[in-house]
Scaffold this motif. Structure first.
Motif, PDB file in Angstrom:
ATOM      1  N   ARG A   1     -23.976  61.661 -45.501  1.00  0.00           N
ATOM      2  CA  ARG A   1     -22.788  61.141 -44.824  1.00  0.00           C
ATOM      3  C   ARG A   1     -22.048  62.250 -44.075  1.00  0.00           C
ATOM      4  N   LEU A   2     -21.924  63.410 -44.706  1.00  0.00           N
ATOM      5  CA  LEU A   2     -21.222  64.518 -44.066  1.00  0.00           C
ATOM      6  C   LEU A   2     -21.900  64.936 -42.770  1.00  0.00           C
ATOM      7  N   ARG A   3     -23.212  65.071 -42.808  1.00  0.00           N
ATOM      8  CA  ARG A   3     -23.935  65.493 -41.599  1.00  0.00           C
ATOM      9  C   ARG A   3     -23.810  64.459 -40.488  1.00  0.00           C
ATOM     10  N   ALA A   4     -23.865  63.200 -40.846  1.00  0.00           N
ATOM     11  CA  ALA A   4     -23.733  62.143 -39.833  1.00  0.00           C
ATOM     12  C   ALA A   4     -22.324  62.129 -39.251  1.00  0.00           C
ATOM     13  N   GLY A   5     -21.313  62.278 -40.111  1.00  0.00           N
ATOM     14  CA  GLY A   5     -19.934  62.303 -39.631  1.00  0.00           C
ATOM     15  C   GLY A   5     -19.662  63.480 -38.728  1.00  0.00           C
ATOM     16  N   ARG A   6     -20.256  64.614 -39.035  1.00  0.00           N
ATOM     17  CA  ARG A   6     -20.075  65.821 -38.220  1.00  0.00           C
ATOM     18  C   ARG A   6     -20.613  65.608 -36.810  1.00  0.00           C
ATOM     19  N   ILE A   7     -21.811  65.033 -36.724  1.00  0.00           N
ATOM     20  CA  ILE A   7     -22.410  64.789 -35.403  1.00  0.00           C
ATOM     21  C   ILE A   7     -21.586  63.775 -34.613  1.00  0.00           C
ATOM     22  N   LEU A   8     -21.134  62.697 -35.260  1.00  0.00           N
ATOM     23  CA  LEU A   8     -20.325  61.701 -34.557  1.00  0.00           C
ATOM     24  C   LEU A   8     -19.055  62.316 -33.992  1.00  0.00           C
ATOM     25  N   ALA A   9     -18.367  63.131 -34.788  1.00  0.00           N
ATOM     26  CA  ALA A   9     -17.099  63.716 -34.354  1.00  0.00           C
ATOM     27  C   ALA A   9     -17.297  64.615 -33.144  1.00  0.00           C
ATOM     28  N   TYR A  10     -18.321  65.440 -33.160  1.00  0.00           N
ATOM     29  CA  TYR A  10     -18.513  66.401 -32.077  1.00  0.00           C
ATOM     30  C   TYR A  10     -19.219  65.792 -30.862  1.00  0.00           C
ATOM     31  N   GLN A  11     -20.143  64.891 -31.077  1.00  0.00           N
ATOM     32  CA  GLN A  11     -20.809  64.254 -29.948  1.00  0.00           C
ATOM     33  C   GLN A  11     -19.809  63.470 -29.099  1.00  0.00           C
ATOM     34  N   SER A  12     -18.894  62.749 -29.747  1.00  0.00           N
ATOM     35  CA  SER A  12     -17.964  61.905 -28.999  1.00  0.00           C
ATOM     36  C   SER A  12     -17.034  62.735 -28.118  1.00  0.00           C
ATOM     37  N   VAL A  13     -16.511  63.849 -28.642  1.00  0.00           N
ATOM     38  CA  VAL A  13     -15.597  64.650 -27.820  1.00  0.00           C
ATOM     39  C   VAL A  13     -16.348  65.473 -26.782  1.00  0.00           C
ATOM     40  N   HIS A  14     -17.614  65.762 -27.050  1.00  0.00           N
ATOM     41  CA  HIS A  14     -18.438  66.410 -26.021  1.00  0.00           C
ATOM     42  C   HIS A  14     -18.572  65.482 -24.811  1.00  0.00           C
ATOM     43  N   LEU A  15     -18.819  64.209 -25.065  1.00  0.00           N
ATOM     44  CA  LEU A  15     -18.889  63.237 -23.971  1.00  0.00           C
ATOM     45  C   LEU A  15     -17.558  63.152 -23.238  1.00  0.00           C
ATOM     46  N   LEU A  16     -16.474  63.192 -23.992  1.00  0.00           N
ATOM     47  CA  LEU A  16     -15.142  63.095 -23.393  1.00  0.00           C
ATOM     48  C   LEU A  16     -14.874  64.283 -22.468  1.00  0.00           C
ATOM     49  N   ASP A  17     -15.232  65.466 -22.908  1.00  0.00           N
ATOM     50  CA  ASP A  17     -15.036  66.652 -22.068  1.00  0.00           C
ATOM     51  C   ASP A  17     -15.903  66.621 -20.820  1.00  0.00           C
ATOM     52  N   GLN A  18     -17.001  65.893 -20.891  1.00  0.00           N
ATOM     53  CA  GLN A  18     -17.872  65.773 -19.719  1.00  0.00           C
ATOM     54  C   GLN A  18     -17.419  64.667 -18.771  1.00  0.00           C
ATOM     55  N   GLY A  19     -16.363  63.961 -19.117  1.00  0.00           N
ATOM     56  CA  GLY A  19     -15.856  62.897 -18.266  1.00  0.00           C
ATOM     57  C   GLY A  19     -16.707  61.650 -18.295  1.00  0.00           C
ATOM     58  N   LEU A  20     -17.458  61.444 -19.373  1.00  0.00           N
ATOM     59  CA  LEU A  20     -18.344  60.298 -19.483  1.00  0.00           C
ATOM     60  C   LEU A  20     -17.671  59.167 -20.265  1.00  0.00           C
ATOM     61  N   SER A  21     -18.110  57.959 -20.039  1.00  0.00           N
ATOM     62  CA  SER A  21     -17.552  56.800 -20.718  1.00  0.00           C
ATOM     63  C   SER A  21     -17.929  56.848 -22.200  1.00  0.00           C
ATOM     64  N   CYS A  22     -16.932  56.909 -23.076  1.00  0.00           N
ATOM     65  CA  CYS A  22     -17.243  57.099 -24.496  1.00  0.00           C
ATOM     66  C   CYS A  22     -16.181  56.505 -25.419  1.00  0.00           C
ATOM     67  N   ASP A  23     -15.412  55.529 -24.957  1.00  0.00           N
ATOM     68  CA  ASP A  23     -14.368  54.947 -25.801  1.00  0.00           C
ATOM     69  C   ASP A  23     -14.921  54.471 -27.147  1.00  0.00           C
ATOM     70  N   ALA A  24     -16.043  53.734 -27.115  1.00  0.00           N
ATOM     71  CA  ALA A  24     -16.609  53.195 -28.348  1.00  0.00           C
ATOM     72  C   ALA A  24     -17.097  54.306 -29.269  1.00  0.00           C
ATOM     73  N   ASP A  25     -17.582  55.403 -28.692  1.00  0.00           N
ATOM     74  CA  ASP A  25     -18.035  56.532 -29.509  1.00  0.00           C
ATOM     75  C   ASP A  25     -16.858  57.185 -30.233  1.00  0.00           C
ATOM     76  N   LEU A  26     -15.719  57.293 -29.551  1.00  0.00           N
ATOM     77  CA  LEU A  26     -14.518  57.853 -30.167  1.00  0.00           C
ATOM     78  C   LEU A  26     -14.016  56.950 -31.288  1.00  0.00           C
ATOM     79  N   ILE A  27     -14.035  55.650 -31.034  1.00  0.00           N
ATOM     80  CA  ILE A  27     -13.626  54.680 -32.052  1.00  0.00           C
ATOM     81  C   ILE A  27     -14.545  54.762 -33.261  1.00  0.00           C
ATOM     82  N   ASN A  28     -15.849  54.822 -33.002  1.00  0.00           N
ATOM     83  CA  ASN A  28     -16.828  54.862 -34.087  1.00  0.00           C
ATOM     84  C   ASN A  28     -16.704  56.138 -34.914  1.00  0.00           C
ATOM     85  N   ALA A  29     -16.408  57.253 -34.253  1.00  0.00           N
ATOM     86  CA  ALA A  29     -16.259  58.521 -34.968  1.00  0.00           C
ATOM     87  C   ALA A  29     -15.091  58.449 -35.947  1.00  0.00           C
TER      88      ALA A  29
END
Length: 417
Positions: free
Chosen positions: A305-333
């Motif tokens: 669970r920890l490893r999965a949560g870590r990837i979700l948290a960082y992947q979502s904000v990486h997309l955000l910094d790239q200006g990509l559509s990621c609202d659902a990823d942020l919500i899911n994280a």
């Protein structure tokens, strides 16, 4: 508290620049030197608001991590923000909450305020002289923004605000509050009925009841704001009149949810580190508890669970910094980050047995603190509704995409100091 990994795990390296890794190390060193010694004191005096930690973080411009350098900020982006909150939360979720709570209204100012308004408030955030709060929730409305009863009426060149806000993070530290109030008559659609206002804490008519300790996050103030005909100038309106729902929703999605995912992640790491250290040190059957297969099975689940949560948290904000559509990823994280950390915290309590019930043992604090990442920025039920919208292709507004073209954080400056 046992130390969490001092360097970023390999799975995060694709997301991190050299600057992010320096920030990671800086945050860890800061937490060890300044926060860890205060964490016990914060627990021992739960009714006390921790101001010194806020001052120390402000001196490093961390409250302005996403603020452009033109206003004195670091201009480092959302991933850098996640690094800071995550690493601080490994040592104290309360200290991380102080940091993340100011960053939400900062996001609203970056995305909706005029340049003149940004120049008025953001330099104070950057130099540490001004902390902020966002005041949306109300005692009877809860997370239902459409149920907001606080009103703002126009009188000449002023607005008069009356109402009560509840569960406001940094309520007793903030020098100004971003207040969402109703500016339209009953019957007007919620999307056009609300407006955002900056309300300075020293305005006549604004009062705060004394701070009261909550279940967890001791040292972090979460209080009420009582507004009794508080007068503010017309140029304190943030965004357009009737745009308050957009200000609140976008700030919650782009800042609130990833911030809380980072807090949950820090708590989660501390839970796993505390539990594995305990099992390795506890003798049993000519070995230690860590050698028992039934316990290793439980730890394996926690680590997954920890490893999965870590990837979700960082992947979502990486997309955000790239200006990509990621609202659902942020919500899911935010949603799964809390859920998984909560499950691991409960497992840890069970694996510790009666020792977990010791008031002075760190695990009890971690279990209490993780409860606080569930309600803010939308409960689990709200997150699931939004994720269902995404599944059906009904999430019409993508704030990450809509604001990326004009937001300062969309392309962080890799050369900024």
């Amino acid at each position: 508290m046992p130390a969490t990994p001092a360097t970023p795990p390999p799975a995060l390296r694709p997301y991190l620049t050299a600057r992010h890794e320096l920030l990671w190390a800086e945050a860890d060193a800061f937490a060890a030197e300044h926060i860890a010694p205060r964490a016990v004191r914060m627990e021992a005096a739960p009714g006390r608001v921790e101001r010194k930690v806020a001052d120390l973080m402000a001196a490093r411009k961390w409250f302005a991590v996403t603020v452009p350098s033109a206003f004195g900020g670091l201009g480092a982006g959302h991933l850098a923000k996640t690094v800071l909150i995550h690493r601080i939360a490994c040592v104290s979720a309360a200290a991380a909450a102080i940091l993340q709570a100011t960053l939400i209204p900062v996001g609203a100012l970056l995305n909706f305020a005029t340049v003149e308004q940004q120049a008025r408030w953001l330099p104070g955030v950057a130099d540490g002289s001004l902390l902020l709060s966002i005041a949306v929730t109300e005692p009877t409305a809860g997370g239902h923004i459409g149920g907001i009863e606080t009103t703002a009426e126009r009188t000449g060149n002023q607005w008069v605000i009356t109402g009560t806000k509840a569960h406001i993070g940094n309520s007793h530290l903030a020098g100004a509050h971003l207040v969402i109030a109703r500016t339209a008559e009953a019957g007007v659609r919620t999307s056009q009925a609300l407006t955002a206002f900056m309300v300075e804490a020293d305005r006549p008519g604004l009062s705060l009841p004394a701070h009261r300790a909550s279940l967890g996050l001791h040292g972090f103030s979460v209080g009420h704001l009582d507004l009794d005909h508080v007068r503010i100038p017309a140029d304190n309106v943030v965004g357009e009149i009737g745009q308050g729902l957009a200000v609140a929703q976008s700030s919650s999605i782009l800042y609130g949810r990833p911030n809380l995912a980072a807090v949950s992640l820090g708590i989660h790491e501390a839970v796993v580190a505390t539990t594995t250290a305990r099992l390795k040190a506890r003798p049993r059957y000519r070995s230690t508890l860590s050698d028992l297969p039934v316990l290793r099975d439980r730890i394996g689940d926690m680590e997954a669970r920890l490893r999965a949560g870590r990837i979700l948290a960082y992947q979502s904000v990486h997309l955000l910094d790239q200006g990509l559509s990621c609202d659902a990823d942020l919500i899911n994280a935010k949603y799964l980050g809390h859920q998984w950390a909560m499950t691991s915290a409960q497992d840890a309590m069970e694996l510790h047995g009666a020792h977990a019930l010791d008031r002075d043992y760190v695990l009890q604090r971690l279990w209490r603190d993780i409860q606080h990442t569930y309600p803010p920025a939308g409960t689990g039920e709200v997150q699931r509704i939004r994720l269902a919208d995404a599944a059906f292709g009904e999430n019409h507004i993508q704030w990450s995409e809509r604001l990326a073209a004009e937001a300062a954080w969309a392309r962080p400056d890799p050369t900024a100091a």
